[in-house]
Motif scaffolding. Sequence first.
Motif, PDB file in Angstrom:
ATOM      1  N   TYR A  32       0.988  -1.262   0.075  1.00  0.00           N
ATOM      2  CA  TYR A  32       0.024  -0.040  -0.162  1.00  0.00           C
ATOM      3  C   TYR A  32       0.710   1.414   0.111  1.00  0.00           C
ATOM      4  O   TYR A  32       1.926   1.144   0.637  1.00  0.00           O
ATOM      5  CB  TYR A  32      -1.023   0.127   1.134  1.00  0.00           C
ATOM      6  CG  TYR A  32      -2.266  -0.837   1.184  1.00  0.00           C
ATOM      7  CD1 TYR A  32      -3.376  -0.541   0.311  1.00  0.00           C
ATOM      8  CD2 TYR A  32      -2.159  -1.927   2.045  1.00  0.00           C
ATOM      9  CE1 TYR A  32      -4.501  -1.361   0.295  1.00  0.00           C
ATOM     10  CE2 TYR A  32      -3.367  -2.622   1.881  1.00  0.00           C
ATOM     11  CZ  TYR A  32      -4.552  -2.243   1.267  1.00  0.00           C
ATOM     12  OH  TYR A  32      -5.631  -3.096   1.180  1.00  0.00           O
ATOM     13  N   ASN A  38      -0.473   6.729   2.436  1.00  0.00           N
ATOM     14  CA  ASN A  38      -1.884   7.349   2.514  1.00  0.00           C
ATOM     15  C   ASN A  38      -2.917   5.968   2.696  1.00  0.00           C
ATOM     16  O   ASN A  38      -3.971   5.923   3.768  1.00  0.00           O
ATOM     17  CB  ASN A  38      -2.371   8.134   1.747  1.00  0.00           C
ATOM     18  CG  ASN A  38      -1.653   9.546   2.015  1.00  0.00           C
ATOM     19  OD1 ASN A  38      -1.222  10.005   2.842  1.00  0.00           O
ATOM     20  ND2 ASN A  38      -1.633  10.360   0.616  1.00  0.00           N
ATOM     21  N   ALA A  39      -2.914   4.917   1.846  1.00  0.00           N
ATOM     22  CA  ALA A  39      -3.572   4.128   1.990  1.00  0.00           C
ATOM     23  C   ALA A  39      -3.463   3.021   3.078  1.00  0.00           C
ATOM     24  O   ALA A  39      -4.295   2.481   3.736  1.00  0.00           O
ATOM     25  CB  ALA A  39      -3.405   2.997   0.582  1.00  0.00           C
ATOM     26  N   ILE A  79      -2.299   4.239   5.964  1.00  0.00           N
ATOM     27  CA  ILE A  79      -2.855   4.905   7.274  1.00  0.00           C
ATOM     28  C   ILE A  79      -4.415   4.807   7.237  1.00  0.00           C
ATOM     29  O   ILE A  79      -4.880   4.578   8.207  1.00  0.00           O
ATOM     30  CB  ILE A  79      -2.829   6.656   6.992  1.00  0.00           C
ATOM     31  CG1 ILE A  79      -1.163   6.778   7.301  1.00  0.00           C
ATOM     32  CG2 ILE A  79      -3.425   7.192   7.881  1.00  0.00           C
ATOM     33  CD1 ILE A  79      -0.751   8.368   7.016  1.00  0.00           C
ATOM     34  N   ASP A  80      -5.179   4.987   5.900  1.00  0.00           N
ATOM     35  CA  ASP A  80      -6.643   4.551   5.965  1.00  0.00           C
ATOM     36  C   ASP A  80      -6.832   3.179   6.562  1.00  0.00           C
ATOM     37  O   ASP A  80      -7.896   3.008   7.186  1.00  0.00           O
ATOM     38  CB  ASP A  80      -6.879   4.943   4.550  1.00  0.00           C
ATOM     39  CG  ASP A  80      -7.042   6.113   4.237  1.00  0.00           C
ATOM     40  OD1 ASP A  80      -6.813   7.035   5.052  1.00  0.00           O
ATOM     41  OD2 ASP A  80      -7.120   6.449   3.095  1.00  0.00           O
ATOM     42  N   MET A  81      -6.093   2.112   6.319  1.00  0.00           N
ATOM     43  CA  MET A  81      -6.317   0.943   6.475  1.00  0.00           C
ATOM     44  C   MET A  81      -6.263   0.692   7.910  1.00  0.00           C
ATOM     45  O   MET A  81      -7.067  -0.036   8.682  1.00  0.00           O
ATOM     46  CB  MET A  81      -5.659  -0.210   5.610  1.00  0.00           C
ATOM     47  CG  MET A  81      -5.596  -1.563   6.101  1.00  0.00           C
ATOM     48  SD  MET A  81      -4.223  -2.503   5.454  1.00  0.00           S
ATOM     49  CE  MET A  81      -2.893  -1.842   6.031  1.00  0.00           C
ATOM     50  N   HIS A  92      -6.504   2.833  10.394  1.00  0.00           N
ATOM     51  CA  HIS A  92      -7.477   3.676  10.925  1.00  0.00           C
ATOM     52  C   HIS A  92      -8.883   2.939  10.843  1.00  0.00           C
ATOM     53  O   HIS A  92      -9.529   2.622  11.905  1.00  0.00           O
ATOM     54  CB  HIS A  92      -8.003   4.820  10.058  1.00  0.00           C
ATOM     55  CG  HIS A  92      -9.047   5.830  10.779  1.00  0.00           C
ATOM     56  ND1 HIS A  92      -8.930   6.226  11.863  1.00  0.00           N
ATOM     57  CD2 HIS A  92     -10.150   5.947  10.147  1.00  0.00           C
ATOM     58  CE1 HIS A  92     -10.074   6.702  12.067  1.00  0.00           C
ATOM     59  NE2 HIS A  92     -11.038   6.805  11.125  1.00  0.00           N
ATOM     60  N   LYS A  93      -9.224   2.106   9.531  1.00  0.00           N
ATOM     61  CA  LYS A  93     -10.418   1.330   9.696  1.00  0.00           C
ATOM     62  C   LYS A  93     -10.226  -0.007  10.633  1.00  0.00           C
ATOM     63  O   LYS A  93     -11.242  -0.397  11.150  1.00  0.00           O
ATOM     64  CB  LYS A  93     -10.477   0.918   8.277  1.00  0.00           C
ATOM     65  CG  LYS A  93     -11.009   1.920   7.457  1.00  0.00           C
ATOM     66  CD  LYS A  93     -11.026   1.509   5.935  1.00  0.00           C
ATOM     67  CE  LYS A  93     -11.472   2.626   4.871  1.00  0.00           C
ATOM     68  NZ  LYS A  93     -11.330   2.201   3.579  1.00  0.00           N
ATOM     69  N   ASN A 135      -3.732   2.954  15.836  1.00  0.00           N
ATOM     70  CA  ASN A 135      -3.039   4.132  15.970  1.00  0.00           C
ATOM     71  C   ASN A 135      -1.734   3.946  15.149  1.00  0.00           C
ATOM     72  O   ASN A 135      -0.999   3.311  15.530  1.00  0.00           O
ATOM     73  CB  ASN A 135      -2.686   4.621  17.277  1.00  0.00           C
ATOM     74  CG  ASN A 135      -2.351   6.162  17.401  1.00  0.00           C
ATOM     75  OD1 ASN A 135      -2.372   6.785  16.242  1.00  0.00           O
ATOM     76  ND2 ASN A 135      -2.037   6.605  18.349  1.00  0.00           N
ATOM     77  N   TRP A 136      -1.435   4.688  13.975  1.00  0.00           N
ATOM     78  CA  TRP A 136      -0.309   4.695  13.207  1.00  0.00           C
ATOM     79  C   TRP A 136       0.772   5.646  13.771  1.00  0.00           C
ATOM     80  O   TRP A 136       1.959   5.386  13.370  1.00  0.00           O
ATOM     81  CB  TRP A 136      -0.640   4.692  11.834  1.00  0.00           C
ATOM     82  CG  TRP A 136      -1.151   6.291  11.509  1.00  0.00           C
ATOM     83  CD1 TRP A 136      -2.442   6.714  11.648  1.00  0.00           C
ATOM     84  CD2 TRP A 136      -0.242   7.392  11.156  1.00  0.00           C
ATOM     85  NE1 TRP A 136      -2.238   7.946  11.283  1.00  0.00           N
ATOM     86  CE2 TRP A 136      -1.273   8.485  11.009  1.00  0.00           C
ATOM     87  CE3 TRP A 136       1.098   7.591  11.029  1.00  0.00           C
ATOM     88  CZ2 TRP A 136      -0.740   9.827  10.464  1.00  0.00           C
ATOM     89  CZ3 TRP A 136       1.458   8.846  10.552  1.00  0.00           C
ATOM     90  CH2 TRP A 136       0.466   9.917  10.375  1.00  0.00           C
TER      91      TRP A 136
END
Length: 95
Positions: free
Chosen positions: A58, A61-62, A64-66, A68-69, A73-74
């Motif tokens: 990924y 950004n992708a 981070i989104d994953m 988050h879902k 916490n990244w």
Amino acid sequence: MSLDKEMVNVPISKELEPLLKNLFKEDDLAQNVQITSSVMLFIAKKVTFKRAAELSGYSLNAFIDMLHKLGINWMEYGEEEYLDDMEALRKLQDD
């Protein structure tokens, strides 16, 4: 997302297969195992955030989104980051 790297075969329990196939809404078991492994290495602090994203296939950004879902916490906000922020705020107030 392409995994162009050399791959190894790892046997997993048949019981895990349907769970892993649907984990990231893609019907690609190998890809989902790759992503899961990358996330776990990041959580265990064995690899950096950037390296985990690379290993997962990924973009940052992708990834981070994953995370988050998944409720992960990244970004770690520890004492060092807090002190840096406090110093930056002091500088802003002095200006």
